[in-house]
Scaffold this active site. Structure first.
Site, PDB file in Angstrom:
ATOM      1  N   ARG A 163       0.864  -1.166   0.000  1.00  0.00           N
ATOM      2  CA  ARG A 163       0.000   0.000   0.000  1.00  0.00           C
ATOM      3  C   ARG A 163       0.909   1.228   0.000  1.00  0.00           C
ATOM      4  O   ARG A 163       2.036   1.177   0.491  1.00  0.00           O
ATOM      5  CB  ARG A 163      -0.886   0.021   1.250  1.00  0.00           C
ATOM      6  CG  ARG A 163      -1.801  -1.188   1.411  1.00  0.00           C
ATOM      7  CD  ARG A 163      -2.583  -1.081   2.711  1.00  0.00           C
ATOM      8  NE  ARG A 163      -3.515  -2.198   2.867  1.00  0.00           N
ATOM      9  CZ  ARG A 163      -3.243  -3.318   3.536  1.00  0.00           C
ATOM     10  NH1 ARG A 163      -2.040  -3.472   4.103  1.00  0.00           N
ATOM     11  NH2 ARG A 163      -4.132  -4.284   3.641  1.00  0.00           N
ATOM     12  N   LYS A 187      -2.388  -2.330   7.936  1.00  0.00           N
ATOM     13  CA  LYS A 187      -3.512  -1.775   8.678  1.00  0.00           C
ATOM     14  C   LYS A 187      -3.550  -2.356  10.090  1.00  0.00           C
ATOM     15  O   LYS A 187      -3.276  -3.533  10.287  1.00  0.00           O
ATOM     16  CB  LYS A 187      -4.827  -2.074   7.953  1.00  0.00           C
ATOM     17  CG  LYS A 187      -4.967  -1.342   6.624  1.00  0.00           C
ATOM     18  CD  LYS A 187      -6.307  -1.650   5.982  1.00  0.00           C
ATOM     19  CE  LYS A 187      -6.491  -0.870   4.689  1.00  0.00           C
ATOM     20  NZ  LYS A 187      -7.792  -1.151   4.041  1.00  0.00           N
ATOM     21  N   HIS A 258      -2.271   2.389  -6.018  1.00  0.00           N
ATOM     22  CA  HIS A 258      -2.970   1.172  -5.609  1.00  0.00           C
ATOM     23  C   HIS A 258      -3.163   0.216  -6.784  1.00  0.00           C
ATOM     24  O   HIS A 258      -3.320  -0.996  -6.574  1.00  0.00           O
ATOM     25  CB  HIS A 258      -4.314   1.520  -4.978  1.00  0.00           C
ATOM     26  CG  HIS A 258      -4.766   0.514  -3.959  1.00  0.00           C
ATOM     27  ND1 HIS A 258      -4.127   0.329  -2.744  1.00  0.00           N
ATOM     28  CD2 HIS A 258      -5.777  -0.388  -3.972  1.00  0.00           C
ATOM     29  CE1 HIS A 258      -4.729  -0.618  -2.062  1.00  0.00           C
ATOM     30  NE2 HIS A 258      -5.730  -1.081  -2.787  1.00  0.00           N
ATOM     31  N   ARG A 261      -0.619  -2.385  -6.717  1.00  0.00           N
ATOM     32  CA  ARG A 261      -0.962  -3.462  -5.774  1.00  0.00           C
ATOM     33  C   ARG A 261      -1.949  -4.432  -6.419  1.00  0.00           C
ATOM     34  O   ARG A 261      -1.805  -5.658  -6.297  1.00  0.00           O
ATOM     35  CB  ARG A 261      -1.541  -2.850  -4.502  1.00  0.00           C
ATOM     36  CG  ARG A 261      -1.878  -3.822  -3.381  1.00  0.00           C
ATOM     37  CD  ARG A 261      -2.165  -3.008  -2.126  1.00  0.00           C
ATOM     38  NE  ARG A 261      -2.931  -3.734  -1.150  1.00  0.00           N
ATOM     39  CZ  ARG A 261      -2.423  -4.526  -0.205  1.00  0.00           C
ATOM     40  NH1 ARG A 261      -1.123  -4.721  -0.150  1.00  0.00           N
ATOM     41  NH2 ARG A 261      -3.203  -5.129   0.666  1.00  0.00           N
ATOM     42  N   HIS A 284      -4.057  -9.220   3.778  1.00  0.00           N
ATOM     43  CA  HIS A 284      -5.511  -9.195   3.938  1.00  0.00           C
ATOM     44  C   HIS A 284      -5.915 -10.038   5.138  1.00  0.00           C
ATOM     45  O   HIS A 284      -5.472 -11.174   5.280  1.00  0.00           O
ATOM     46  CB  HIS A 284      -6.213  -9.760   2.690  1.00  0.00           C
ATOM     47  CG  HIS A 284      -6.239  -8.805   1.548  1.00  0.00           C
ATOM     48  ND1 HIS A 284      -6.457  -9.199   0.239  1.00  0.00           N
ATOM     49  CD2 HIS A 284      -6.075  -7.450   1.492  1.00  0.00           C
ATOM     50  CE1 HIS A 284      -6.440  -8.135  -0.547  1.00  0.00           C
ATOM     51  NE2 HIS A 284      -6.204  -7.071   0.186  1.00  0.00           N
ATOM     52  N   TYR A 293      -9.600 -10.838  -6.858  1.00  0.00           N
ATOM     53  CA  TYR A 293      -8.615 -10.892  -7.934  1.00  0.00           C
ATOM     54  C   TYR A 293      -8.765 -12.168  -8.771  1.00  0.00           C
ATOM     55  O   TYR A 293      -8.371 -12.190  -9.932  1.00  0.00           O
ATOM     56  CB  TYR A 293      -7.197 -10.808  -7.364  1.00  0.00           C
ATOM     57  CG  TYR A 293      -6.931  -9.487  -6.676  1.00  0.00           C
ATOM     58  CD1 TYR A 293      -6.782  -8.321  -7.412  1.00  0.00           C
ATOM     59  CD2 TYR A 293      -6.858  -9.410  -5.290  1.00  0.00           C
ATOM     60  CE1 TYR A 293      -6.554  -7.112  -6.790  1.00  0.00           C
ATOM     61  CE2 TYR A 293      -6.627  -8.197  -4.658  1.00  0.00           C
ATOM     62  CZ  TYR A 293      -6.480  -7.060  -5.408  1.00  0.00           C
ATOM     63  OH  TYR A 293      -6.268  -5.856  -4.785  1.00  0.00           O
TER      64      TYR A 293
END
Length: 337
Positions: A163, A187, A258, A261, A284, A293
């Site tokens: 990110r 995150k 992004h 990514r 994730h 994806y």
């Protein structure tokens, strides 16, 4: 005048500040995420005050449902309304806020629990092709320290699937050139180690040994990627460098950090990587976030099949099945991504 032992009731603003402190300290959320929560709760607090509600514990399910309706009908200017995804994000902030009040004993019920979340159309990621990525990565060249930095930065962004916040937050010690890996802080302050491929590793090594010493100043500290003044490169700085590389590469589409990514994940899956491995590399928490994806790669396979196979092309009068929308709907039933 308050009597001895009486306590002035907190306002929504006071409660929101304590909630944000909780998110910062207990959850370790990033500054940008906290700022998004702050904006959403400020808007919610203003709405409650307009309804004569000064204590968040006094909000009802009807109040919150009407807030969602009000937000959905608002204009952002030039006739544009709030997107369903923005309304859903705002409701998520309100839900977390009321759960916090309930957990802290400041409310007896959670009024947001039963409020229906707006339906958000699922959009598929738009990855770049391998050729487009290669052209962008080669665009900066190696003529001077800023060019060497730009190339290393873009190679790291794509090579590790970071990110943009993770990229600009890198310190020199986070990049292990000997092992070929990057330590990324994702995150919720979740740390992960991501392998760094040979191209990114070589570009990073050249930057650290040749270019960074030229850009460094006493104020640079441990920051990996530096701007022209020796400070840590910002998100805005990365975006400007990327846009310059895109123009130089002749890629005629809007490219964001992004999207690198997205491209990282899509190209791994197209190359045969397991979806759970890609999940770990991306950081994730939920597999459903990564499974989107697989829809992109599946759709590409179908496009190639219908284009190349002599007996797969449509004959006159036959309608093509809306593969992407059907697949996206299936994924949305499996999880929120």
């Amino acid at each position: 005048m308050p009597t001895a032992g009486s306590r002035k009731r907190d306002t929504v603003g006071d409660q929101a500040r304590r909630f944000l402190d909780h998110l910062a300290v207990e959850r370790g959320l990033s500054r940008n995420t906290l700022e998004a929560y702050r904006r959403d709760l400020s808007k919610y607090g203003d709405y409650l005050k307009a309804q004569g509600i000064v204590d968040g514990a006094n909000a009802s399910e009807t109040t919150i449902a009407r807030y969602v309706e009000w937000l959905s009908s608002r204009n952002l200017g030039e006739g544009r309304r709030y997107r369903a995804s923005s309304v859903a994000r705002a409701l998520a902030a309100v839900r977390m806020f009321h759960r916090f009040l309930l957990r802290e004993g400041e409310a007896k019920v959670d009024p947001a629990e039963g409020v229906v979340r707006p339906k958000v159309p699922r959009s598929l990621p738009r990855p770049l092709s391998v050729e487009q990525v290669q052209a962008i990565l080669e665009a900066p060249g190696r003529a001077d320290p800023p060019a060497i930095r730009d190339r290393a930065m873009l190679e790291t962004l794509y090579g590790a699937g970071l990110r943009i916040s993770e990229l600009v937050g890198l310190d020199v010690d986070d990049v292990d050139l000997e092992e070929g890996s990057v330590r990324a802080m994702g995150k919720g302050s979740k740390e992960r180690i991501v392998p760094l491929g040979s191209y990114a590793r070589a570009a990073a090594e050249e930057y650290v040994t040749r270019a960074r010493p030229e850009l460094a100043r006493p104020r640079s500290g441990a920051a990996m990627f530096l701007n022209q003044r020796g400070g840590r490169l910002t998100r805005q700085g990365v975006s400007k460098i990327l846009q310059a590389a895109v123009r130089r590469a002749g890629v005629r589409k809007r490219v964001t950090p992004h999207m690198f990514r997205h491209s990282f994940a899509t190209h791994l899956l197209e190359g045969g990587a397991d979806v759970r491995v890609v999940q770990e590399l991306l950081g994730h928490a939920s597999l459903s976030s990564t499974q989107i994806y697989t829809l992109v790669t599946g759709d590409r396979l179908r496009e190639e099949y219908f284009t190349a196979h002599p007996r797969a092309r449509r004959h006159p009068g036959q309608k093509r099945q809306p593969v992407v929308r059907a697949a996206a709907a299936t994924a949305q039933r499996r999880g929120d991504g």
